[in-house]
Design an enzyme around this catalytic site. Structure first.
Site, PDB file in Angstrom:
ATOM      1  N   SER A 134       1.155  -1.452  -0.048  1.00 42.76           N
ATOM      2  CA  SER A 134      -0.087  -0.117   0.141  1.00 42.76           C
ATOM      3  C   SER A 134       0.889   1.204  -0.242  1.00 42.76           C
ATOM      4  O   SER A 134       2.166   1.724   0.068  1.00 42.76           O
ATOM      5  CB  SER A 134      -0.688  -0.225   0.757  1.00 42.76           C
ATOM      6  OG  SER A 134      -1.970  -1.281   0.970  1.00 42.76           O
TER       7      SER A 134
HETATM    8  C1  LIG Z   1      -3.452  -4.068  -0.028  1.00 39.06           C
HETATM    9  S1  LIG Z   1      -3.126  -5.520   0.002  1.00 39.06           S
HETATM   10  C2  LIG Z   1      -2.486  -5.417   1.846  1.00 39.06           C
HETATM   11  C3  LIG Z   1      -0.708  -5.059   1.947  1.00 39.06           C
HETATM   12  C4  LIG Z   1      -0.135  -5.018   2.834  1.00 39.06           C
HETATM   13  N1  LIG Z   1      -0.416  -4.930   4.447  1.00 39.06           N
HETATM   14  C5  LIG Z   1       1.672  -4.827   2.728  1.00 39.06           C
HETATM   15  O1  LIG Z   1       1.465  -4.963   3.752  1.00 39.06           O
HETATM   16  O2  LIG Z   1       2.229  -5.365   1.924  1.00 39.06           O
HETATM   17  C6  LIG Z   1      -4.282  -6.382   0.228  1.00 39.06           C
HETATM   18  C7  LIG Z   1      -4.176  -8.271   0.421  1.00 39.06           C
HETATM   19  O3  LIG Z   1      -4.735  -9.039   1.210  1.00 39.06           O
HETATM   20  C8  LIG Z   1      -5.888  -9.928   0.932  1.00 39.06           C
HETATM   21  N2  LIG Z   1      -6.613  -9.886   0.882  1.00 39.06           N
HETATM   22  C9  LIG Z   1      -7.798  -9.819   0.392  1.00 39.06           C
HETATM   23  N3  LIG Z   1      -8.928 -10.777   0.939  1.00 39.06           N
HETATM   24  C10 LIG Z   1      -8.311 -11.267   1.807  1.00 39.06           C
HETATM   25  C11 LIG Z   1      -9.295 -11.914   2.527  1.00 39.06           C
HETATM   26  N4  LIG Z   1     -10.175 -12.623   2.580  1.00 39.06           N
HETATM   27  N5  LIG Z   1      -8.089 -13.176   3.539  1.00 39.06           N
HETATM   28  C12 LIG Z   1      -6.559 -12.279   3.787  1.00 39.06           C
HETATM   29  N6  LIG Z   1      -6.270 -11.922   3.348  1.00 39.06           N
HETATM   30  C13 LIG Z   1      -7.051 -11.571   1.950  1.00 39.06           C
HETATM   31  C14 LIG Z   1      -5.011 -10.036  -0.484  1.00 39.06           C
HETATM   32  O4  LIG Z   1      -4.488 -11.236  -1.272  1.00 39.06           O
HETATM   33  C15 LIG Z   1      -3.620  -8.961  -0.686  1.00 39.06           C
HETATM   34  O5  LIG Z   1      -2.518  -9.416  -0.246  1.00 39.06           O
END
Ligand SMILES: C[S@@+](CC[C@H](N)C(=O)[O-])C[C@H]1O[C@@H](n2cnc3c(N)ncnc32)[C@H](O)[C@@H]1O
Length: 368
Positions: free
Chosen positions: A75
């Site tokens: 992000s």
């Molecule tokens: C914006 S990214 C997160 C950024 C992260 N915190 C970082 O520091 O790089 C959002 C993440 O949420 C994950 N995601 C989406 N739906 C999810 C779910 N139901 N449970 C867990 N993770 C999920 C996606 O696969 C993605 O990797």
């Protein structure tokens, strides 16, 4: 407030994969950018205050192909910092993160919780989770990375002092509230199908409810099971659609799509309505409204200097009429900005929104 550089002590580069995804200069999608092919550009991305897309289409699209939908990213640093400030992790805290992604934020959480704390980070995508585990281990960080659906939380290590979701949600899962101790805090990008999400900070209470306020605009990707979807009617369907004209001005239409103006309120008034805006040319903009469940759709076509604008509507709902009515409500309510709203999640999971204070006259339950 200090800048994001001062807030974030963990270096970002070790968490960014060698292949990332950038806007396709030839179209709407995303193309791979490899560090081996263009190290200066890769490094510039890492150092900018920008999100970096690290996976598209849930990993089904390979480098050399065109990606359609970002599905994992690192992000934007200034937003990561804003969420960490809202979360306020202290030494010794037990923290649950949903959306491990690259693992960068999990490393920041671990640093803040310290050796006496405990961080669990849940990632739905196994390949993304594996990469994050490797990057975290290489830096000597030891949060527990769990591959699972984070909307269920992670009951095994509950209760948590802090829960943070780094993907956006339409509903706050009951499990997050249940797994947070009374007095604990949940921070998430929260919003409706219409427009962006607001940084929302809820405090969990003894009675099993959670309440707090909305804040800045966070355009995060949705958690997998709550994704928004759109309709693409055929030319014949559009020809057969109800066609009217709208006397709304360009300024009013701008308000309807702008998060900081009416868009957040419209989303809270018009359930299950996904907004898309496409600037086809400098002079032609399409505002479309989609409800996939009822197969209702509306399009306002703006052509510079050619108002009144044409409105097409299809399906059992008249989405444009609903949005126009919600815009009028916003005007009559004194044009509330997103930061005037609050959210209460009651013990039975009802989401109640209110303006300024929970006991306000302007308070209603959301339907999804
Ligand atoms: C914006 S990214 C997160 C950024 C992260 N915190 C970082 O520091 O790089 C959002 C993440 O949420 C994950 N995601 C989406 N739906 C999810 C779910 N139901 N449970 C867990 N993770 C999920 C996606 O696969 C993605 O990797």
């Amino acid at each position: 407030m200090t800048g994001w550089h001062e807030q974030l002590a963990v270096p970002r580069a070790p968490f960014i994969p060698a292949v990332v995804w950038v806007d396709d200069p030839a179209g709407d999608g995303f193309v791979a950018l490899s560090r081996d092919d263009d190290e200066p550009r890769w490094r510039a991305l890492v150092e900018e205050d920008e999100p970096i897309i690290t996976q598209v289409d849930d990993g089904t699209t390979r480098p050399g192909e065109t990606g359609r939908r970002p599905s994992s990213s690192c992000s934007r640093p200034s937003l990561v910092a804003a969420m960490l400030i809202a979360l306020d992790v202290r030494e010794g805290h037990r923290v649950l993160e949903i959306g491990t992604g690259t693992g960068w934020n999990a490393a920041e959480l671990s640093r803040r919780a310290g050796r006496s704390g405990h961080v669990v980070s849940v990632e739905v995508d196994p390949a993304v989770a594996d990469d994050a585990r490797r990057a975290l281990a290489a830096l000597g960080c030891a949060p527990l990375v769990v591959t699972s659906d984070g909307t269920k939380g992670y009951a095994a290590d509950a209760p948590y002092d802090r829960v943070v979701c780094t993907a956006s949600v339409r509903t706050i899962p009951r499990s997050w509230v249940d797994q947070t101790r009374p007095g604990g805090v949940i921070v998430a990008p929260w919003g409706t199908d219409y427009g962006d999400d607001a940084l929302t900070r809820l405090e969990v209470r003894e009675d099993g409810s959670a309440a707090g306020r909305c804040g800045i605009d966070l355009a995060f990707m949705r958690v997998r099971h709550q994704r928004r979807d759109f309709l693409e009617p055929t030319a014949d369907e559009v020809n057969d659609a109800d066609t009217t004209q709208t006397a709304h001005s360009g300024r009013e239409l701008f308000e309807m799509v702008a998060f900081a103006r009416a868009a957040f309120t419209i989303g809270l008034r018009v359930p299950a309505c996904y907004l898309t805006v496409e600037d086809v040319t400098d002079d032609r903009r399409l505002i479309e409204l989609h409800d996939v469940r009822s197969r209702s759709w509306a399009r306002v076509t703006l052509v510079r200097g050619r108002d009144p604008w044409t409105v097409h509507q299809l399906g059992p709902r008249r989405l444009w009429n609903e949005v126009a009515a919600a815009h009028s409500w916003w005007q009559e309510a004194g044009r509330p900005t997103p930061d005037r709203y609050g959210l209460t999640v009651t013990p039975d999971g009802t989401h109640e929104v209110w303006i300024d204070a929970p006991a306000a006259d302007r308070r209603w339950s959301l339907t999804f």
